[in-house]
Scaffold this active site. Sequence first.
Site, PDB file in Angstrom:
ATOM      1  N   LYS A   1      73.734 111.416  75.047  1.00 41.68           N
ATOM      2  CA  LYS A   1      74.723 112.480  74.839  1.00 41.68           C
ATOM      3  C   LYS A   1      75.172 113.043  76.186  1.00 41.68           C
ATOM      4  O   LYS A   1      74.357 113.327  77.055  1.00 41.68           O
ATOM      5  CB  LYS A   1      74.145 113.587  73.946  1.00 41.68           C
ATOM      6  CG  LYS A   1      75.174 114.658  73.617  1.00 41.68           C
ATOM      7  CD  LYS A   1      74.779 115.481  72.411  1.00 41.68           C
ATOM      8  CE  LYS A   1      75.806 116.561  72.122  1.00 41.68           C
ATOM      9  NZ  LYS A   1      77.128 116.019  71.750  1.00 41.68           N
TER      10      LYS A   1
ATOM     11  N   GLY B   1      83.847 101.337  68.703  1.00 46.13           N
ATOM     12  CA  GLY B   1      82.724 100.581  69.259  1.00 46.13           C
ATOM     13  C   GLY B   1      81.487 101.431  69.509  1.00 46.13           C
ATOM     14  O   GLY B   1      80.441 100.922  69.890  1.00 46.13           O
TER      15      GLY B   1
ATOM     16  N   HIS C   1      69.106 116.172  71.293  1.00 43.03           N
ATOM     17  CA  HIS C   1      69.892 114.969  71.008  1.00 43.03           C
ATOM     18  C   HIS C   1      69.356 113.781  71.798  1.00 43.03           C
ATOM     19  O   HIS C   1      68.582 113.946  72.742  1.00 43.03           O
ATOM     20  CB  HIS C   1      71.368 115.185  71.365  1.00 43.03           C
ATOM     21  CG  HIS C   1      72.108 115.996  70.352  1.00 43.03           C
ATOM     22  ND1 HIS C   1      72.153 117.372  70.397  1.00 43.03           N
ATOM     23  CD2 HIS C   1      72.820 115.634  69.245  1.00 43.03           C
ATOM     24  CE1 HIS C   1      72.858 117.821  69.370  1.00 43.03           C
ATOM     25  NE2 HIS C   1      73.275 116.796  68.652  1.00 43.03           N
ATOM     26  N   HIS C   2      69.847 112.603  71.439  1.00 40.97           N
ATOM     27  CA  HIS C   2      69.484 111.336  72.085  1.00 40.97           C
ATOM     28  C   HIS C   2      69.848 111.326  73.579  1.00 40.97           C
ATOM     29  O   HIS C   2      70.651 112.136  74.043  1.00 40.97           O
ATOM     30  CB  HIS C   2      70.196 110.182  71.376  1.00 40.97           C
ATOM     31  CG  HIS C   2      71.681 110.393  71.261  1.00 40.97           C
ATOM     32  ND1 HIS C   2      72.557 109.984  72.225  1.00 40.97           N
ATOM     33  CD2 HIS C   2      72.436 111.015  70.313  1.00 40.97           C
ATOM     34  CE1 HIS C   2      73.785 110.312  71.885  1.00 40.97           C
ATOM     35  NE2 HIS C   2      73.744 110.950  70.712  1.00 40.97           N
TER      36      HIS C   2
ATOM     37  N   ALA D   1      85.961 119.472  63.471  1.00 37.44           N
ATOM     38  CA  ALA D   1      84.629 120.047  63.223  1.00 37.44           C
ATOM     39  C   ALA D   1      83.650 119.487  64.235  1.00 37.44           C
ATOM     40  O   ALA D   1      83.631 118.279  64.481  1.00 37.44           O
ATOM     41  CB  ALA D   1      84.162 119.734  61.809  1.00 37.44           C
TER      42      ALA D   1
ATOM     43  N   MET E   1      79.047 106.551  66.427  1.00 38.50           N
ATOM     44  CA  MET E   1      79.706 107.124  65.249  1.00 38.50           C
ATOM     45  C   MET E   1      80.755 106.168  64.682  1.00 38.50           C
ATOM     46  O   MET E   1      80.945 106.096  63.471  1.00 38.50           O
ATOM     47  CB  MET E   1      80.344 108.474  65.602  1.00 38.50           C
ATOM     48  CG  MET E   1      79.383 109.636  65.570  1.00 38.50           C
ATOM     49  SD  MET E   1      78.476 109.749  64.026  1.00 38.50           S
ATOM     50  CE  MET E   1      79.796 109.841  62.832  1.00 38.50           C
TER      51      MET E   1
HETATM   52  P1  NAD Z   1      79.476 106.847  71.814  1.00 33.16           P
HETATM   53  O1  NAD Z   1      79.451 106.943  73.303  1.00 33.16           O
HETATM   54  O2  NAD Z   1      78.477 105.976  71.142  1.00 33.16           O
HETATM   55  O3  NAD Z   1      80.936 106.344  71.333  1.00 33.16           O
HETATM   56  C1  NAD Z   1      82.127 106.771  71.920  1.00 33.16           C
HETATM   57  C2  NAD Z   1      83.079 105.570  71.962  1.00 33.16           C
HETATM   58  O4  NAD Z   1      84.352 106.013  72.442  1.00 33.16           O
HETATM   59  C3  NAD Z   1      82.582 104.473  72.915  1.00 33.16           C
HETATM   60  O5  NAD Z   1      82.534 103.217  72.245  1.00 33.16           O
HETATM   61  C4  NAD Z   1      83.600 104.489  74.045  1.00 33.16           C
HETATM   62  O6  NAD Z   1      83.843 103.199  74.606  1.00 33.16           O
HETATM   63  C5  NAD Z   1      84.839 105.049  73.354  1.00 33.16           C
HETATM   64  N1  NAD Z   1      85.718 105.679  74.331  1.00 33.16           N
HETATM   65  C6  NAD Z   1      85.416 106.733  75.145  1.00 33.16           C
HETATM   66  N2  NAD Z   1      86.468 107.017  75.944  1.00 33.16           N
HETATM   67  C7  NAD Z   1      87.439 106.121  75.619  1.00 33.16           C
HETATM   68  C8  NAD Z   1      88.758 105.903  76.110  1.00 33.16           C
HETATM   69  N3  NAD Z   1      89.279 106.665  77.085  1.00 33.16           N
HETATM   70  N4  NAD Z   1      89.497 104.927  75.539  1.00 33.16           N
HETATM   71  C9  NAD Z   1      88.983 104.167  74.559  1.00 33.16           C
HETATM   72  N5  NAD Z   1      87.732 104.316  74.060  1.00 33.16           N
HETATM   73  C10 NAD Z   1      86.975 105.276  74.591  1.00 33.16           C
HETATM   74  O7  NAD Z   1      79.394 108.344  71.290  1.00 33.16           O
HETATM   75  P2  NAD Z   1      79.023 108.845  69.812  1.00 33.16           P
HETATM   76  O8  NAD Z   1      77.574 109.151  69.731  1.00 33.16           O
HETATM   77  O9  NAD Z   1      79.638 107.924  68.797  1.00 33.16           O
HETATM   78  O10 NAD Z   1      79.793 110.254  69.814  1.00 33.16           O
HETATM   79  C11 NAD Z   1      81.187 110.330  70.047  1.00 33.16           C
HETATM   80  C12 NAD Z   1      81.625 111.788  70.000  1.00 33.16           C
HETATM   81  O11 NAD Z   1      81.430 112.319  68.684  1.00 33.16           O
HETATM   82  C13 NAD Z   1      80.839 112.726  70.945  1.00 33.16           C
HETATM   83  O12 NAD Z   1      81.722 113.707  71.448  1.00 33.16           O
HETATM   84  C14 NAD Z   1      79.809 113.374  70.030  1.00 33.16           C
HETATM   85  O13 NAD Z   1      79.365 114.633  70.495  1.00 33.16           O
HETATM   86  C15 NAD Z   1      80.629 113.504  68.764  1.00 33.16           C
HETATM   87  N6  NAD Z   1      79.873 113.603  67.518  1.00 33.16           N
HETATM   88  C16 NAD Z   1      80.376 114.460  66.589  1.00 33.16           C
HETATM   89  C17 NAD Z   1      79.778 114.547  65.343  1.00 33.16           C
HETATM   90  C18 NAD Z   1      80.408 115.433  64.300  1.00 33.16           C
HETATM   91  O14 NAD Z   1      79.893 115.502  63.159  1.00 33.16           O
HETATM   92  N7  NAD Z   1      81.542 116.089  64.597  1.00 33.16           N
HETATM   93  C19 NAD Z   1      78.636 113.784  65.055  1.00 33.16           C
HETATM   94  C20 NAD Z   1      78.143 112.914  66.039  1.00 33.16           C
HETATM   95  C21 NAD Z   1      78.789 112.813  67.273  1.00 33.16           C
END
Ligand code: NAD
Length: 256
Positions: free
Chosen positions: A148, A10, A144-145, A112, A13
């Site tokens: 974060k 949801g 970042h946005h 990664a 990412m």
């Molecule tokens: P986001 O907050 O938009 O999405 C995270 C989702 O995880 C949310 O929908 C949330 O409800 C869900 N979630 C969180 N805890 C939960 C739980 N305990 N149970 C069920 N669902 C849960 O965040 P985002 O921007 O999509 O980023 C997510 C992560 O990915 C962050 O740690 C970010 O730093 C990382 N990220 C990594 C890369 C990469 O290339 N490795 C790129 C972008 C973001």
Amino acid sequence: MLKIGIVGIGGRMGHALWDCCQGMDGVKVVCGIDRMSDTLPVGFNCDLAAEPALLKEAPDLFIDFSRPECSMAVLDYCVKNHCALVLGTTGFDAQQRELIKNAAKTIPVVMAANFSVGVNVLLNLIHKAAGILADSDLEIVEAHHRYKVDAPSGTALAMGEAAASARHVSLDDVMVAGRDAQTGARQYGSIGFSSVRGGDIVGEHTAMFCSDGERLELKHIATSRQTFAAGALRAARWLENKKPGFYGINDVLGLK
Ligand code: NAD
């Protein structure tokens, strides 16, 4: 057909990954995990980090972009069910990283901090530059946005690690983050980190090698999350039929 489960489906990412999988040959999203059920794509409304029995269909592999506590629950599920894992979440502490490495003795894991190909070229360039410019002051700036939650970003830390390993030091020993007030003069050999948070910035990272009379800057700008989603999917396909192990993006890209 590779059956994929998306953790954090949801989120920002999760949505980018879902879009990326649509119409892609050889890949099918069979389930999703998130607690924000009202923002999920149609048919993916399970909230099951704690209740894997609710999985719509068991996947061969999970791709996780969520939060560390959620990732740890998924890691546990993966170990118990021999499911591979692509980990994109950032912000793990040392103990959690240790647990992930232990789990990788029994399941294949790719982890990664950044799945964009450009950032991983950047990490290799930083490693090279930090060795050649061994006496320069390295400052890492990331933006970042506004949503974060962790700082410095996982990518900024990976940049610091790349430089520290070229200089044969531990990042923990030389890292200086979030300077404020009377900091005193800069310490020789330290690696500084600054974080900017605002608006809808997808992700910007700059390594500044500052010397007397010159400065080298290496910069990466991500303009779309699709680049991370495509990289994570590439890692997922690479991981298919791999032996248990802890793999990095350099393994996936063949840069090792
Ligand atoms: P986001 O907050 O938009 O999405 C995270 C989702 O995880 C949310 O929908 C949330 O409800 C869900 N979630 C969180 N805890 C939960 C739980 N305990 N149970 C069920 N669902 C849960 O965040 P985002 O921007 O999509 O980023 C997510 C992560 O990915 C962050 O740690 C970010 O730093 C990382 N990220 C990594 C890369 C990469 O290339 N490795 C790129 C972008 C973001």
